[in-house]
Design a protein around this motif. Sequence first.
Motif, PDB file in Angstrom:
ATOM      1  N   SER A   1       0.817  -1.219   0.000  1.00  0.00           N
ATOM      2  CA  SER A   1       0.000   0.000   0.000  1.00  0.00           C
ATOM      3  C   SER A   1       0.848   1.265   0.000  1.00  0.00           C
ATOM      4  O   SER A   1       0.295   2.372  -0.055  1.00  0.00           O
ATOM      5  CB  SER A   1      -0.918   0.007   1.220  1.00  0.00           C
ATOM      6  OG  SER A   1      -0.161   0.026   2.428  1.00  0.00           O
TER       7      SER A   1
ATOM      8  N   MET B   1       0.415   4.095  -2.788  1.00  0.00           N
ATOM      9  CA  MET B   1      -0.789   4.909  -2.924  1.00  0.00           C
ATOM     10  C   MET B   1      -0.395   6.308  -3.382  1.00  0.00           C
ATOM     11  O   MET B   1       0.415   6.978  -2.743  1.00  0.00           O
ATOM     12  CB  MET B   1      -1.535   4.973  -1.584  1.00  0.00           C
ATOM     13  CG  MET B   1      -2.101   3.642  -1.125  1.00  0.00           C
ATOM     14  SD  MET B   1      -3.442   3.083  -2.181  1.00  0.00           S
ATOM     15  CE  MET B   1      -3.825   1.503  -1.426  1.00  0.00           C
TER      16      MET B   1
ATOM     17  N   LYS C   1      -4.021  11.003  -1.298  1.00  0.00           N
ATOM     18  CA  LYS C   1      -4.604  10.844   0.025  1.00  0.00           C
ATOM     19  C   LYS C   1      -5.954  10.139  -0.046  1.00  0.00           C
ATOM     20  O   LYS C   1      -6.333   9.425   0.887  1.00  0.00           O
ATOM     21  CB  LYS C   1      -4.750  12.202   0.697  1.00  0.00           C
ATOM     22  CG  LYS C   1      -3.427  12.886   1.024  1.00  0.00           C
ATOM     23  CD  LYS C   1      -3.667  14.210   1.730  1.00  0.00           C
ATOM     24  CE  LYS C   1      -2.344  14.879   2.090  1.00  0.00           C
ATOM     25  NZ  LYS C   1      -2.559  16.177   2.772  1.00  0.00           N
TER      26      LYS C   1
ATOM     27  N   SER D   1      -5.349   6.403  -0.100  1.00  0.00           N
ATOM     28  CA  SER D   1      -4.958   5.945   1.231  1.00  0.00           C
ATOM     29  C   SER D   1      -6.152   5.942   2.180  1.00  0.00           C
ATOM     30  O   SER D   1      -6.300   5.037   3.012  1.00  0.00           O
ATOM     31  CB  SER D   1      -3.851   6.843   1.792  1.00  0.00           C
ATOM     32  OG  SER D   1      -2.717   6.828   0.946  1.00  0.00           O
TER      33      SER D   1
END
Length: 255
Positions: free
Chosen positions: A185, A188, A191, A194
Amino acid sequence: MCPRPRSPPRRSCSRVPAALIVFALGLVLCFVRDPSILQGLRFGPAPLRLVGITWDDFKIGFWEGAVPQLPLSVLNSVIAVCKLSSDLFPERAELSPARVSVSVGLMNFVGCWFGAMPCCHGAGGLAGQYRFGGRSGASVVFLAIGKLALGLVFGNSFVTILGQFPIGILGVMLLFSGIELAMASRDMGTKEESFVMLICAGVSLTGSSAALGFISGIVLYLLLRLRDVDYQALAGRWGSDRRRTGNKVGDDEDA
């Protein structure tokens, strides 16, 4: 010319995967905890036989096994595997989801007639193999050879040893595999991505339901995408389409 300094010799123990050492330690602890499991070992492969599957078995397996498992298998065994493989090995050709889907389907379609457990190309297994040293297809080949050797030598009796495998050691190995999978992850890009990932993971952990976390993630992603829609441009396009349609109808009536 000054001689080039020699690099320090590589330790031989560093060439042995740490996971293999931990797994061997776990096997030794199995015999230490319960020496009687040696009596349960039987040499030779387990006999193979075809499993008769009736129409009732098919309906139960389809509605209670295949349908609930389908979303997880598609996400974890196909989409996540293809995405994780491209992240871990960007220099190699990207996996095709269609090829992975066919591979998973064939191995389960053949194995079910011999009573095999469901199999897949799980992203967790790929992350664990990469975390513990696997860097090429040869690692999977050696894994297959090792499993075939154990199955041919001990058959089903080897399950008695695995049943005594220390849960603590198994938990540590799964923990590191999960950490490696979670590290995917880190790519990403925004934002928002995420945020969707954290909400999906949080709902899955608190609700103890992966399906609920998946649904919440999809809904949140769609809501975020709706925020980016240019409604003015969409309204203008819709108005122009209406005017164009009205003009066409008027021309047809005049004709």
